[in-house]
Write an enzyme that holds these catalytic residues in place. Structure first.
Site, PDB file in Angstrom:
ATOM      1  N   HIS A 228      46.608   5.791  40.271  1.00  0.00           N
ATOM      2  CA  HIS A 228      46.835   5.887  38.836  1.00  0.00           C
ATOM      3  C   HIS A 228      47.030   4.485  38.281  1.00  0.00           C
ATOM      4  CE1 HIS A 228      48.201   7.668  35.091  1.00  0.00           C
ATOM      5  NE2 HIS A 228      49.164   6.761  35.069  1.00  0.00           N
TER       6      HIS A 228
ATOM      7  N   GLY B  91       4.916   2.368  48.001  1.00  0.00           N
ATOM      8  CA  GLY B  91       5.615   2.606  46.746  1.00  0.00           C
ATOM      9  C   GLY B  91       4.823   3.367  45.705  1.00  0.00           C
TER      10      GLY B  91
HETATM   11  C1  LIG Z   1      12.456   1.150  35.600  1.00  0.00           C
HETATM   12  C2  LIG Z   1      12.847   1.692  36.930  1.00  0.00           C
HETATM   13  C3  LIG Z   1      14.184   1.842  37.223  1.00  0.00           C
HETATM   14  C4  LIG Z   1      14.578   2.339  38.452  1.00  0.00           C
HETATM   15  N1  LIG Z   1      15.906   2.462  38.705  1.00  0.00           N
HETATM   16  C5  LIG Z   1      16.300   2.950  39.906  1.00  0.00           C
HETATM   17  C6  LIG Z   1      17.675   3.056  40.203  1.00  0.00           C
HETATM   18  O1  LIG Z   1      18.541   2.696  39.408  1.00  0.00           O
HETATM   19  N2  LIG Z   1      18.047   3.545  41.393  1.00  0.00           N
HETATM   20  C7  LIG Z   1      17.135   3.928  42.320  1.00  0.00           C
HETATM   21  O2  LIG Z   1      17.525   4.376  43.391  1.00  0.00           O
HETATM   22  N3  LIG Z   1      15.813   3.845  42.084  1.00  0.00           N
HETATM   23  C8  LIG Z   1      15.376   3.355  40.896  1.00  0.00           C
HETATM   24  N4  LIG Z   1      14.046   3.244  40.650  1.00  0.00           N
HETATM   25  C9  LIG Z   1      13.108   3.679  41.691  1.00  0.00           C
HETATM   26  C10 LIG Z   1      12.985   2.642  42.802  1.00  0.00           C
HETATM   27  O3  LIG Z   1      12.572   1.417  42.251  1.00  0.00           O
HETATM   28  C11 LIG Z   1      11.995   3.117  43.852  1.00  0.00           C
HETATM   29  O4  LIG Z   1      12.379   4.381  44.309  1.00  0.00           O
HETATM   30  C12 LIG Z   1      11.934   2.177  45.047  1.00  0.00           C
HETATM   31  O5  LIG Z   1      11.548   0.901  44.649  1.00  0.00           O
HETATM   32  C13 LIG Z   1      10.964   2.722  46.081  1.00  0.00           C
HETATM   33  O6  LIG Z   1      10.869   1.842  47.143  1.00  0.00           O
HETATM   34  P1  LIG Z   1       9.546   1.761  48.013  1.00  0.00           P
HETATM   35  O7  LIG Z   1       9.852   0.795  49.090  1.00  0.00           O
HETATM   36  O8  LIG Z   1       9.110   3.110  48.373  1.00  0.00           O
HETATM   37  O9  LIG Z   1       8.419   1.204  47.048  1.00  0.00           O
HETATM   38  P2  LIG Z   1       8.328  -0.091  46.115  1.00  0.00           P
HETATM   39  O10 LIG Z   1       9.646  -0.652  45.799  1.00  0.00           O
HETATM   40  O11 LIG Z   1       7.445   0.323  45.000  1.00  0.00           O
HETATM   41  O12 LIG Z   1       7.602  -1.154  47.038  1.00  0.00           O
HETATM   42  C14 LIG Z   1       6.280  -1.015  47.428  1.00  0.00           C
HETATM   43  C15 LIG Z   1       5.752  -2.391  47.706  1.00  0.00           C
HETATM   44  O13 LIG Z   1       4.512  -2.266  48.368  1.00  0.00           O
HETATM   45  C16 LIG Z   1       3.627  -3.274  47.904  1.00  0.00           C
HETATM   46  N5  LIG Z   1       2.265  -2.806  48.182  1.00  0.00           N
HETATM   47  C17 LIG Z   1       1.656  -1.708  47.688  1.00  0.00           C
HETATM   48  N6  LIG Z   1       0.435  -1.603  48.233  1.00  0.00           N
HETATM   49  C18 LIG Z   1       0.271  -2.622  49.087  1.00  0.00           C
HETATM   50  C19 LIG Z   1      -0.769  -3.058  49.939  1.00  0.00           C
HETATM   51  N7  LIG Z   1      -1.897  -2.375  50.035  1.00  0.00           N
HETATM   52  N8  LIG Z   1      -0.600  -4.167  50.660  1.00  0.00           N
HETATM   53  C20 LIG Z   1       0.564  -4.867  50.576  1.00  0.00           C
HETATM   54  N9  LIG Z   1       1.563  -4.504  49.803  1.00  0.00           N
HETATM   55  C21 LIG Z   1       1.433  -3.400  49.069  1.00  0.00           C
HETATM   56  C22 LIG Z   1       3.980  -3.368  46.442  1.00  0.00           C
HETATM   57  O14 LIG Z   1       3.574  -4.611  45.926  1.00  0.00           O
HETATM   58  C23 LIG Z   1       5.486  -3.220  46.461  1.00  0.00           C
HETATM   59  O15 LIG Z   1       6.128  -4.449  46.583  1.00  0.00           O
HETATM   60  C24 LIG Z   1      13.616   2.721  39.419  1.00  0.00           C
HETATM   61  C25 LIG Z   1      12.267   2.569  39.133  1.00  0.00           C
HETATM   62  C26 LIG Z   1      11.877   2.061  37.903  1.00  0.00           C
HETATM   63  C27 LIG Z   1      10.444   1.899  37.626  1.00  0.00           C
HETATM   64  C1  LIG Z   2      54.828  -2.609  33.556  1.00  0.00           C
HETATM   65  C2  LIG Z   2      54.612  -1.574  34.609  1.00  0.00           C
HETATM   66  C3  LIG Z   2      53.322  -1.300  35.040  1.00  0.00           C
HETATM   67  C4  LIG Z   2      53.096  -0.335  35.996  1.00  0.00           C
HETATM   68  N1  LIG Z   2      51.795  -0.093  36.395  1.00  0.00           N
HETATM   69  C5  LIG Z   2      51.568   0.838  37.333  1.00  0.00           C
HETATM   70  C6  LIG Z   2      50.243   1.136  37.746  1.00  0.00           C
HETATM   71  O1  LIG Z   2      49.265   0.561  37.258  1.00  0.00           O
HETATM   72  N2  LIG Z   2      50.041   2.065  38.692  1.00  0.00           N
HETATM   73  C7  LIG Z   2      51.087   2.732  39.253  1.00  0.00           C
HETATM   74  O2  LIG Z   2      50.853   3.578  40.089  1.00  0.00           O
HETATM   75  N3  LIG Z   2      52.357   2.497  38.878  1.00  0.00           N
HETATM   76  C8  LIG Z   2      52.618   1.555  37.941  1.00  0.00           C
HETATM   77  N4  LIG Z   2      53.916   1.316  37.549  1.00  0.00           N
HETATM   78  C9  LIG Z   2      54.995   2.051  38.207  1.00  0.00           C
HETATM   79  C10 LIG Z   2      55.141   3.441  37.629  1.00  0.00           C
HETATM   80  O3  LIG Z   2      55.327   3.365  36.250  1.00  0.00           O
HETATM   81  C11 LIG Z   2      56.292   4.161  38.303  1.00  0.00           C
HETATM   82  O4  LIG Z   2      56.112   4.130  39.694  1.00  0.00           O
HETATM   83  C12 LIG Z   2      56.341   5.625  37.855  1.00  0.00           C
HETATM   84  O5  LIG Z   2      56.539   5.714  36.475  1.00  0.00           O
HETATM   85  C13 LIG Z   2      57.469   6.336  38.594  1.00  0.00           C
HETATM   86  O6  LIG Z   2      57.491   7.651  38.180  1.00  0.00           O
HETATM   87  P1  LIG Z   2      58.825   8.507  38.220  1.00  0.00           P
HETATM   88  O7  LIG Z   2      58.428   9.853  37.758  1.00  0.00           O
HETATM   89  O8  LIG Z   2      59.447   8.355  39.537  1.00  0.00           O
HETATM   90  O9  LIG Z   2      59.811   7.823  37.208  1.00  0.00           O
HETATM   91  P2  LIG Z   2      59.721   7.330  35.696  1.00  0.00           P
HETATM   92  O10 LIG Z   2      58.339   7.188  35.228  1.00  0.00           O
HETATM   93  O11 LIG Z   2      60.605   6.146  35.644  1.00  0.00           O
HETATM   94  O12 LIG Z   2      60.347   8.534  34.891  1.00  0.00           O
HETATM   95  C14 LIG Z   2      61.695   8.865  34.975  1.00  0.00           C
HETATM   96  C15 LIG Z   2      62.104   9.621  33.740  1.00  0.00           C
HETATM   97  O13 LIG Z   2      63.385  10.156  33.959  1.00  0.00           O
HETATM   98  C16 LIG Z   2      64.158  10.040  32.764  1.00  0.00           C
HETATM   99  N5  LIG Z   2      65.553  10.069  33.159  1.00  0.00           N
HETATM  100  C17 LIG Z   2      66.249   9.151  33.868  1.00  0.00           C
HETATM  101  N6  LIG Z   2      67.507   9.564  34.076  1.00  0.00           N
HETATM  102  C18 LIG Z   2      67.635  10.775  33.485  1.00  0.00           C
HETATM  103  C19 LIG Z   2      68.680  11.710  33.359  1.00  0.00           C
HETATM  104  N7  LIG Z   2      69.875  11.501  33.887  1.00  0.00           N
HETATM  105  N8  LIG Z   2      68.471  12.834  32.673  1.00  0.00           N
HETATM  106  C20 LIG Z   2      67.243  13.086  32.124  1.00  0.00           C
HETATM  107  N9  LIG Z   2      66.223  12.233  32.209  1.00  0.00           N
HETATM  108  C21 LIG Z   2      66.401  11.088  32.905  1.00  0.00           C
HETATM  109  C22 LIG Z   2      63.700   8.730  32.192  1.00  0.00           C
HETATM  110  O14 LIG Z   2      63.946   8.691  30.780  1.00  0.00           O
HETATM  111  C23 LIG Z   2      62.210   8.748  32.506  1.00  0.00           C
HETATM  112  O15 LIG Z   2      61.456   9.324  31.456  1.00  0.00           O
HETATM  113  C24 LIG Z   2      54.177   0.370  36.560  1.00  0.00           C
HETATM  114  C25 LIG Z   2      55.467   0.107  36.128  1.00  0.00           C
HETATM  115  C26 LIG Z   2      55.702  -0.852  35.170  1.00  0.00           C
HETATM  116  C27 LIG Z   2      57.080  -1.096  34.720  1.00  0.00           C
END
Ligand SMILES: Cc1cc2nc3c(=O)[nH]c(=O)nc-3n(C[C@H](O)[C@H](O)[C@H](O)COP(=O)(O)OP(=O)(O)OC[C@H]3O[C@@H](n4cnc5c(N)ncnc54)[C@H](O)[C@@H]3O)c2cc1C
Ligand SMILES: Cc1cc2nc3c(=O)[nH]c(=O)nc-3n(C[C@H](O)[C@H](O)[C@H](O)COP(=O)(O)OP(=O)(O)OC[C@H]3O[C@@H](n4cnc5c(N)ncnc54)[C@H](O)[C@@H]3O)c2cc1C
EC number: 1.8.1.4
Lengths: 469, 473
Positions: B452, B152
């Site tokens: 959506h 590391g």
């Molecule tokens: C603050 C911070 C945030 C990070 N965030 C991310 C992240 O979000 N995403 C990400 O992908 N990476 C992140 N990293 C990087 C990530 O931690 C390292 O890339 C990863 O840990 C590398 O893994 P490694 O196995 O090579 O080494 P290390 O995880 O460093 O492990 C090496 C190990 O070897 C041991 N060791 C060393 N020498 C000896 C020895 N002679 N004998 C026995 N043991 C020994 C050490 O004690 C240690 O445990 C971050 C790093 C830091 C510092």
């Molecule tokens: C509470 C609730 C939550 C939902 N949450 C989700 C969700 O999280 N994810 C998801 O994918 N779907 C969700 N849905 C379903 C989603 O809203 C419907 O599947 C989607 O709106 C269908 O689209 P549409 O274009 O077929 O019809 P609609 O969105 O019903 O649109 C039809 C339109 O045609 C108009 N219209 C009708 N008749 C006529 C006419 N004769 N002349 C002119 N205009 C007309 C209406 O006024 C309306 O504006 C939810 C539905 C409800 C009720």
């Protein structure tokens, strides 16, 4: 035709400006069509105005409230946390307004003609559009029907001031003390869950033997557990019979285990499904066929029984999902523009914004079995993922469904934090015909939730690193 | 008695312990030597503890702005002791998990410091390891057929700016802070520096970043740097770029004062503490490399594409070989090395497919070439960009700043790089990574249906935008 009514000609006419219609209109315009879109209500349809977006806004505000109340476990102390529900509603409205305004701008920017009014077919090349005080005829080469759906009303339980559909439930101005939700589908679970987060006492009545039809028991079990933690009660195999309105509330009668019971509540949410808006469209005048439920019949190119008229979204077969509507909208627009596009539903994810989130794409293990496909279903828990632990939400799992003979990824289900965002990668894997080995070989960044996908693939291959075999 | 092994791994960090598990799966008799704690930097001083603290900071910042969304709190405050406690609990939980996995894989763990010996009575080849045991008992000798060095890295310090636990810190000490300082100077605006800047600023600390390069997170796409800079500034982080710190000007007392040459002008900076985050040094000293033919180049162990050193039975992986110093890279290098040892034919690692994440608030993540890199490599590039402002779920989260940017090859239509900044993008980068592995075209990514309303819709839209076909812009 009325004397003096000169028809306006357009190439592609879209009826309904929901996520199906407006996306179809924009794509058609991008492909060079002259496009007119007719909308009788508000641009954005159900999804933006009374569906996906406002419901997710309430759910998100509910999460904020819960996180703030529970944050002392992660060293953050929020004192006296309260919800100002009218403010929540104001904020929700502002999100909706930004997005609908955006869509309107996009339609205009793409030179789509927006017409206000209700469209009605006169024949297979003509609609009449009526608003309160005028009517206009439009002639089109091709039309796309995207009129969406509306909530189903139960004959014995009519909507009223206290018997609400999803739209009513979304626009309450106060947090009710007690709510009964009829229907444990995703809308009932999402909205019931949101109010339970805000502190309402929620009872969910579901006629089937489990909530969230289509999701596997192991997943719905997590959702039920969390709902119960929020104080909600879930009663399955329960048939709602009727509602009696009282001065300040309602009494819901239901039958479960052969017994009739009553629950009092402030409001009843009726969320038992949606029906297509196809009854007042004049479809018969254009010769468009519907099934007994009013669903318009379409082929793989979204074409109805009339070859120049297409239908998409909630008016056609399949799940009522916004992204399905948009996807079909793009396909229909492309077909009209002469492309040879076709629908493939396998890659369509469905998501539920419950707690935890659920997401599924492609086959579930049991669907695969039903279709006679031999599969390996590999599970990996969020609890063994560092990112999930650091986010303080480590419940849930991913299940990866791969074909036994060649390792092909054919499905995935996720229950857990950000499941709705994680499912996209699995959709791509399915679309691209990838195998478990391909997923395992793809280096996923550490520490991310995406590592779960890689590890589930390793489980499928029999060589998991971070869990025991 | 000297124990014999098929494989001995020096260092039980991410690279080392993952290699050990794969080796055990492949039937190799395996031992790990670890002088501190299994899990290494990543688990104890890096990825995991930093992300735990970042989460608390994010929740604090979010709770404070709850009013916007109708969630009011009378007062929001930090119990930093509890923040640390939670962090330690998470680390503890995962640490237990790793120990358990070693047991389950029947992997022997030696708690001590290992040192490679040259040819000796134990073996005619270099590679025997002498372990100085932590418990003070007599050195153990282990005789491996193969060795993987996975020692590391450690924080780099600057002469005159060595950590003193009071005023001058590296990330090692900062992770153990018992109190939040009122103000801090962070030297280095790289990935780790910016994570600290974001976290401390969210916790309410007055933060100043001093960065030598002309932009922060200089390894990322320019537009990502620019957006991160903008958002850090909006939080109140002060940033000086093109700034050369002058260690000799350091004064310690009630706090620290230090000067830097900022775009040619000398400027003084004051704060309670200074955090030095200027990169990491490979641990290549004291492990007996001098007893072998192993070469060290630019401070890192030199290896071939299967991670063999000049001694073909001794491999080296992870941070000690330099390159992308990331945990997931170390882990994969470990797997490739082990599979090579086991006589399998592992595919080589293509580093341009590795994703990088920054867990600041907002998050950033990328995979593949930046726009400039792609141009330098001679590609004719086309770019699609999509803002989170038009993504419903981002508005719902109340975090609609940021974007997804896709860099593609005009000629072959392959995606060359994906760069994101905004809410939850570290969860979304996997899809982009997969798209790179697939050599997918933007069209293929756009064709994948993104549910959506989710943030991942931004990827689909950015892919459409590459060819000017975004729906929502
Ligand atoms: C603050 C911070 C945030 C990070 N965030 C991310 C992240 O979000 N995403 C990400 O992908 N990476 C992140 N990293 C990087 C990530 O931690 C390292 O890339 C990863 O840990 C590398 O893994 P490694 O196995 O090579 O080494 P290390 O995880 O460093 O492990 C090496 C190990 O070897 C041991 N060791 C060393 N020498 C000896 C020895 N002679 N004998 C026995 N043991 C020994 C050490 O004690 C240690 O445990 C971050 C790093 C830091 C510092
Ligand atoms: C509470 C609730 C939550 C939902 N949450 C989700 C969700 O999280 N994810 C998801 O994918 N779907 C969700 N849905 C379903 C989603 O809203 C419907 O599947 C989607 O709106 C269908 O689209 P549409 O274009 O077929 O019809 P609609 O969105 O019903 O649109 C039809 C339109 O045609 C108009 N219209 C009708 N008749 C006529 C006419 N004769 N002349 C002119 N205009 C007309 C209406 O006024 C309306 O504006 C939810 C539905 C409800 C009720």
């Amino acid at each position: 035709m009325v004397v003096g009514d000169f028809p306006i000609e357009t190439e592609t006419l879209v009826i309904g400006a929901g996520p199906g219609g407006y996306v179809a209109a924009i794509r058609a315009a991008q492909l060079g069509q002259k496009v007119t879109i007719v909308e009788k209500g508000t641009v954005g349809g159900v999804c933006l105005n009374v569906g996906c977006i406002p419901s997710k806004a309430l759910i998100s505000a509910g999460h904020r409230y819960e996180t703030a109340k529970q944050s002392d476990s992660i060293g953050i102390i929020a004192e006296n946390v309260k919800v100002d529900f009218s403010k929540v509603q104001e904020w929700k409205a502002s999100v909706v307004k930004k997005l609908t305004g955006g869509v309107e701008g996009l339609l205009k920017g793409n030179k789509v003609d927006i017409v206000r009014g209700e469209a009605y077919f006169v024949d297979a090349n003509t609609v009449r559009v009526m608003d309160e005080n005028s009517a206009q005829t439009y002639k089109f080469k091709n039309a796309i029907i995207a009129t969406g759906s509306r909530p189903i009303e139960l004959p014995s339980i009519k909507f009223s001031k206290r018997v609400l559909d999803s739209t009513g439930a979304l626009s309450l101005q106060e947090i009710p003390n007690k709510i009964v939700v009829i229907g444990g589908g995703y809308i009932g679970i999402e909205l019931g869950g949101a109010y339970a987060s805000f502190g309402s006492q929620v009872t969910i009545l579901e006629a089937a033997d489990d909530i969230l039809h289509g999701f596997e028991k192991q997943m719905t079990a997590l959702v039920k557990r969390n709902l119960k933690k929020k104080g909600a009660e879930i009663i399955t195999k329960a048939m709602a019979k009727g509602v009696a309105e009282k001065e300040n509330g309602v009494v819901v009668t239901y039958e479960a285990k052969g017994e009739e019971k009553n629950i009092e509540a402030d409001y009843v949410f009726v969320m038992v499904g949606r029906r297509p808006n196809t009854d007042e469209l004049g479809l018969e005048q254009a010769g468009i066929e519907v099934n007994e439920k009013g669903i318009i019949k379409t082929d793989k190119q979204c074409r109805t029984s009339v070859s120049n008229i297409f239908a998409i979204g909630d008016v056609v077969e399949g799940l009522d999902l916004a992204h399905k509507a948009s996807y079909e909208g793009k396909i229909a627009a492309e077909v009209i523009a002469g492309h040879n596009s076709e629908i493939d539903y396998l890659g369509i994810p469905s998501v539920v914004f419950s707690d935890p989130e659920l997401a599924s794409v492609g086959y579930t293990e049991s669907q695969a079995k039903e279709d006679g496909i031999e599969v390996i279903a590999a599970r990996f828990p969020f609890g063994a993922n560092g990112r999930a632990l650091s986010l303080n939400s480590s419940e849930g799992f991913m299940k990866l469904v791969t074909r036994k003979d060649d390792g092909l990824v054919i499905g995935a289900q996720i229950a857990g934090p950000s499941a709705s965002d994680m499912i996209a990668e699995l959709g791509l894997a399915i679309e691209a015909g990838m195998t478990a080995e391909d997923l395992a070989m793809t280096i996923h960044a550490h520490p991310t939730l995406g590592e779960i996908t890689m590890e589930a693939a390793e489980v499928a291959l029999g060589t998991p690193i971070h869990i025991l075999k | 008695m000297a124990q014999e092994y098929d494989l001995v791994i020096l260092g039980g960090g991410t690279g080392g312990y993952v290699a050990a598990i794969r080796a055990s799966q492949l039937g190799l008799k395996t031992a790990v030597i670890e002088k501190e704690k299994l899990g290494g930097t990543c688990l104890h001083k890096g990825c995991i503890p930093s992300k735990a603290l970042l989460r608390s900071a994010e929740v604090f910042a979010t709770a404070k702005r709850g009013e916007e969304f109708g969630v009011m709190a009378k007062e929001v405050s930090i119990n930093f002791g509890k923040v640390q406690e939670r962090k330690n609990k998470i680390v503890g939980q995962l640490y237990q998990g790793v120990q358990h996995l070693m047991k389950q894989g029947k992997i022997d763990v030696y708690k001590g410091t290992g040192r490679i010996l040259g040819p000796s009575i134990f073996s005619p080849m270099p590679g025997t390891i002498s372990v100085e045991m932590n418990n003070g008992e007599e050195n153990e000798i282990v005789i491996p057929k193969n060795v993987i060095i996975a020692t590391g890295s450690r924080p780099r310090t600057l002469p005159g700016l060595e950590p003193d636990r009071e005023f001058v810190l590296t990330s090692d000490e900062a992770l153990e802070m018992e109190f939040l300082p009122k103000s801090i100077i962070i030297l280095g605006g790289g990935i780790i520096g910016i994570e600290w800047a974001s976290m401390l600023s969210d916790f309410g600390v007055d933060v100043t970043v001093i960065e030598y390069a002309e932009r922060i997170i200089p390894t990322e796409d320019k537009e990502i740097s620019r957006e991160m800079h903008r958002q850090m500034k909006r939080k109140g982080v002060k940033i000086a770029t093109s700034a050369k710190v002058l260690p000799e000007t350091l004064q310690k007392g009630g706090g620290v004062i230090i000067s830097a040459e900022v775009k040619g002008v000398q400027k003084e900076f004051k704060a309670e503490k200074i955090l030095v985050s200027v990169g990491r040094l490979a641990n290549v000293e004291g492990i007996g490399l001098e007893n072998t033919e192993i070469q060290v180049e630019n401070g890192c162990i030199a290896v071939n594409e299967y991670f063999q050193t000049k001694e073909s039975h001794i491999y080296a992986i992870g941070d000690c070989i330099g390159g992308l110093q990331l945990a997931h890279v170390a882990a994969r290098e470990g797997i490739v090395a082990v599979e090579h040892i086991a006589g399998q034919n592992p595919s080589r690692i293509d580093y341009s497919l590795v994703s990088k994440c920054i867990y600041s608030n907002p998050e950033a993540a990328s995979v593949g070439f930046s726009e400039d890199e792609a141009k330098e490599k001679g590609y004719k590039v086309k770019v699609g960009k999509f803002s989170f402002r038009a993504i419903g779920k981002a508005l719902v989260f109340g975090e609609s700043d940021g974007f997804v940017k896709i860099v593609a090859d005009e000629e072959t239509d392959d995606i060359l790089g994906v760069h994101m900044i905004g809410p939850h993008v570290t969860d979304m980068i996997s899809e982009a990574g997969l798209a790179r592995v697939l050599d997918a075209s933007p069209w293929e990514v756009a064709h994948t249906i993104h549910p959506h309303p989710t943030l991942s819709e931004a990827i689909g839209e950015a892919a459409l935008a590459v060819d000017g076909k975004a729906i929502h812009s």
